[in-house]
Design a protein around this motif. Structure first.
Motif, short mmCIF file in Angstrom:
data_model
loop_
_atom_site.label_atom_id
_atom_site.label_comp_id
_atom_site.label_asym_id
_atom_site.label_seq_id
_atom_site.Cartn_x
_atom_site.Cartn_y
_atom_site.Cartn_z
N SER A 108 17.68 -35.06 26.52
CA SER A 108 18.47 -35.47 25.36
C SER A 108 17.81 -36.67 24.67
O SER A 108 17.01 -37.39 25.28
N CYS A 120 28.96 -35.05 25.74
CA CYS A 120 27.61 -35.58 26.02
C CYS A 120 27.61 -37.10 25.92
O CYS A 120 26.95 -37.79 26.71
N VAL A 178 24.10 -36.00 17.32
CA VAL A 178 24.52 -36.88 18.41
C VAL A 178 25.84 -37.53 18.05
O VAL A 178 26.05 -37.94 16.90
N ARG A 238 29.84 -32.41 21.50
CA ARG A 238 28.93 -33.55 21.45
C ARG A 238 29.55 -34.80 22.05
O ARG A 238 28.85 -35.66 22.59
#
Length: 279
Positions: free
Chosen positions: A235, A178, A39, A175
């Motif tokens: 997620s 996201c 993450v 990432r």
């Protein structure tokens, strides 16, 4: 943030920019994120006084701030997209010892020839071209030149690491996209606040960073269905946010008992860390 995310001596970082507009006002944030357990976590950011790309000067200022927190030996790699190129920028990162994986434009010169010319030599059946120690922006870099599944030119250069591993490493850059979605349309709805005054947006981003990390820590504790392609149905951030929202809603309805349950949830999230951290 780094104290909340232990377990790593060498860390991977991603540099990117997110931008939105309200009327004639631009909110343009240059952000550095650190990768932790797959993450991207916000670490440092700078709000730009204009729309459009960041300057080399502001990027180097941000990286100097990083080196006040970490030594260059603790930075495993910095991932960056096509905006973050230029001889002064890449030369300074090389001088300070920060490894870089960066996507190049088609007109970037590689050993004296534009990247697009290199791709013309791609033979039928070849997936791409690997070039070791080519000169890019005055620095020796390993380069991969290929096409995406959609036929788009993809040129990735690295100041460290073998050319054969560049593509697999550079995939981590996604990432941060996201992260931006979680802060904006798919999570905290940052754009919907209609805030544009920089001093207020800065405070809000700091607050959202803490909330985001909290969601990550709680989300990692939740069970989640894994789809056929091997990825989770939801997620980690979404799972954590939903869990916290439901818990706070129950506290509002039922009072003290649910508050004690939330405290237990927070204590459980601390077990993810190798050191005790207070929230």
């Amino acid at each position: 943030m780094l104290k909340l995310l232990p377990e790593a001596w060498k860390r991977e970082f991603i540099l990117d920019r997110t931008h939105w507009k309200l009327g004639q006002s631009d909110v343009n944030a240059l952000m550095l994120a650190v990768l932790w357990r797959g993450v991207a976590i916000p670490l440092l950011f700078e709000l730009l006084p204009h729309g459009g790309s960041s300057s080399t000067e502001i990027r180097l200022t941000l990286m100097n701030d990083v080196l006040c927190l970490l030594s260059c030996q603790e930075i495993a790699v910095l991932y960056a997209d096509r905006e973050f190129i230029g001889q002064d920028w890449i030369s300074e990162l090389s001088r300070t010892g920060i490894p870089l994986y960066v996507r190049l434009r088609q007109d970037t010169f590689i050993d004296g020839s534009p990247a697009r010319d290199w791709l013309q030599s791609l033979q039928p059946g070849m997936k791409g071209i690997l070039v070791d120690q080519a000169e890019v922006y005055g620095q020796p870099m390993n380069v991969v030149l290929t096409y995406t599944r959609d036929g788009e030119v993809l040129v990735i250069a690295s100041t460290s690491g073998s050319a054969s591993r560049i593509l697999s490493g550079y995939r981590q850059r996604f990432r941060i996209e996201c992260l931006f979605r979680a802060l904006k349309s798919k999570g905290f709805k940052l754009e919907s606040t209609h805030m544009t005054l920089h001093v207020i947006v800065e405070r809000l981003l700091c607050l959202l960073t803490l909330a985001y990390v909290w969601c990550v820590l709680v989300g990692l504790l939740q069970t989640c269905t894994v789809k056929v392609h091997g990825r989770r149905a939801w997620s980690v951030v979404t799972l954590g946010l939903r869990t916290l929202v439901r818990t706070f809603a129950r506290i509002h309805e039922r009072g003290e008992a649910e508050a004690l349950q939330l405290i237990g949830l927070l204590k459980s999230s601390q077990t993810l860390n190798s050191e005790s951290v207070g929230y």
